[in-house]
Design an enzyme around this catalytic site. Sequence first.
Site, PDB file in Angstrom:
ATOM      1  N   HIS A 270      65.161  33.773  22.945  1.00 17.90           N
ATOM      2  CA  HIS A 270      64.640  35.143  23.013  1.00 17.90           C
ATOM      3  C   HIS A 270      63.114  35.160  23.137  1.00 17.90           C
ATOM      4  O   HIS A 270      62.469  36.137  22.750  1.00 17.90           O
ATOM      5  CB  HIS A 270      65.062  35.969  21.792  1.00 17.90           C
ATOM      6  CG  HIS A 270      66.530  35.939  21.512  1.00 17.90           C
ATOM      7  ND1 HIS A 270      67.432  36.728  22.183  1.00 17.90           N
ATOM      8  CD2 HIS A 270      67.265  35.177  20.654  1.00 17.90           C
ATOM      9  CE1 HIS A 270      68.662  36.486  21.749  1.00 17.90           C
ATOM     10  NE2 HIS A 270      68.585  35.540  20.815  1.00 17.90           N
TER      11      HIS A 270
ATOM     12  N   SER B  21      39.560  35.421  40.819  1.00 17.84           N
ATOM     13  CA  SER B  21      39.585  36.866  41.047  1.00 17.84           C
ATOM     14  C   SER B  21      38.381  37.262  41.903  1.00 17.84           C
ATOM     15  O   SER B  21      37.300  36.684  41.785  1.00 17.84           O
ATOM     16  CB  SER B  21      39.521  37.607  39.706  1.00 17.84           C
ATOM     17  OG  SER B  21      39.224  38.975  39.894  1.00 17.84           O
TER      18      SER B  21
ATOM     19  N   LYS C 269      38.281  34.592  35.698  1.00 12.99           N
ATOM     20  CA  LYS C 269      39.725  34.422  35.887  1.00 12.99           C
ATOM     21  C   LYS C 269      40.090  33.106  36.563  1.00 12.99           C
ATOM     22  O   LYS C 269      39.407  32.624  37.464  1.00 12.99           O
ATOM     23  CB  LYS C 269      40.296  35.568  36.740  1.00 12.99           C
ATOM     24  CG  LYS C 269      40.245  36.934  36.096  1.00 12.99           C
ATOM     25  CD  LYS C 269      41.190  37.011  34.902  1.00 12.99           C
ATOM     26  CE  LYS C 269      42.651  36.902  35.303  1.00 12.99           C
ATOM     27  NZ  LYS C 269      43.091  37.998  36.177  1.00 12.99           N
TER      28      LYS C 269
ATOM     29  N   GLU D  70      53.228  31.982  40.699  1.00 16.16           N
ATOM     30  CA  GLU D  70      53.613  33.364  40.953  1.00 16.16           C
ATOM     31  C   GLU D  70      54.223  33.534  42.344  1.00 16.16           C
ATOM     32  O   GLU D  70      55.191  34.285  42.525  1.00 16.16           O
ATOM     33  CB  GLU D  70      52.404  34.282  40.782  1.00 16.16           C
ATOM     34  CG  GLU D  70      51.951  34.405  39.334  1.00 16.16           C
ATOM     35  CD  GLU D  70      50.661  35.200  39.190  1.00 16.16           C
ATOM     36  OE1 GLU D  70      50.118  35.644  40.218  1.00 16.16           O
ATOM     37  OE2 GLU D  70      50.194  35.360  38.047  1.00 16.16           O
TER      38      GLU D  70
END
Length: 459
Positions: free
Chosen positions: A156, A277, A283, A290
């Site tokens: 979980h 970024s 970043k 992704e």
Amino acid sequence: MKKMWGGRFSKKTDLLTDDFNSSISFDQRLYKQDVLGSIAHARMLGKQNIIDPKESELIISTLLDILEDIEAGKVEFSVAMEDIHMNVEAILTERIGEVGKKLHTGRSRNDQVATDMRLYVKDISQDIKGLMSELITTLLDLADEHTKTIMPGYTHLQRAQPITFSHHLMAYVEMFKRDMIRMQQVYAMSDTLPLGSGALATTTYPLDRESVALELGFAAVSLNSLDGVSDRDFCIDFLEAAAVFMMHLSRFSEEIILWCTSEFNFVTLDDAFSTGSSIMPQKKNPDIAELVRGKTGRVYGDLLGFLTTMKGIPLAYNKDMQEDKEPVFDAYDTISICAITFTKMVKTMTVNKAVMVKAAAGGFSNATDAADWLVKHGVAFRNAHEIIGKLVFYALDHQKSLDELTLAEYHSVSPVFDDTIYQAIDLNVCVNQRNIIGGPAEEQVKKAIAFNREWLNQC
């Protein structure tokens, strides 16, 4: 340009029809399979004296020249010729005249394209299997380095029990092994020759289909001509195997994306496999992971789209089946680049061992072992479960871990505890006492790594 099937027609097709009907823009990648299939067919025609053996030899030698010219970039394909099959035949006829027109004796584009696609799927299934093997090897090498690296295992997405990073990686090894097996099954499902089925009802010529199958490396010859030209299950098998592989890559990508966050900080991706970024200079984004996660939906679409195309097609061949190529090509291209890039990303990432072990210690992942200690000291499991639950509640309230509690604090909940509890809840002990097949103990993981290296060698 005159159509090879134009004898029955009294007017030219509209240019829009040519563009809509043509598949040469994408099926030209089948050129090698098409030429090799044609060579085997021409050789058989000569051996069977269906055409003059000397004409067969001329066709074969010219096809080899055409193959060489295509690979050298010297051939320009024509939309008017519709597909790779007609283009190759047109080039052949242009070079050797009337003899070239004899190549198509005893076959149809229906069984020709089915043969080309089977050859292609056999080839790409082996390519992908090789990429999967490289990925598994990378994971085995990484697992070898981290058999002692403690981390929390999760259910979980909550810290559950201590394991090792090696054990976690080996879970993905098992997934990718199944993917390799699926790709081998794709190869087997593609390994039947449909050439000789004709348009749908074979032919009156005395074809030797077995000799063609032998030359092209097929294990069997199709036993029903209707199915031979209309079967695309092998394409669906490939797309399904590709979709499952992408699902596994996506699950792994999701974990890497989480692990890269400052909240987890379990791993750090190499700069070569990260991006920044355009506005936030601090970043460092896990864009590769992704994109793999995102491209999974694309491959799912390839599978679902072609399943939908095939669901309502009557026997035998229908033009709808031209739609088999683009999803197969797209899925192959997608999983290839994903597998290659993902493997390099994993190979170069840094594992933050100290962060992992701290997370395992701070999340009460040794609570089950504390309960097991009580059971081994005569406490019924349900009672042990309640006792440790109370201790966890107490520890949370006092911002401590179980190993930081004093023996007096343990006794405040149960008098059964003695100082051996501390050894029992040591994370290394917790992991290595789980020393059964499939467990996270270092001994078992090392055995699993050795077994899987040998498994790869046998594939």
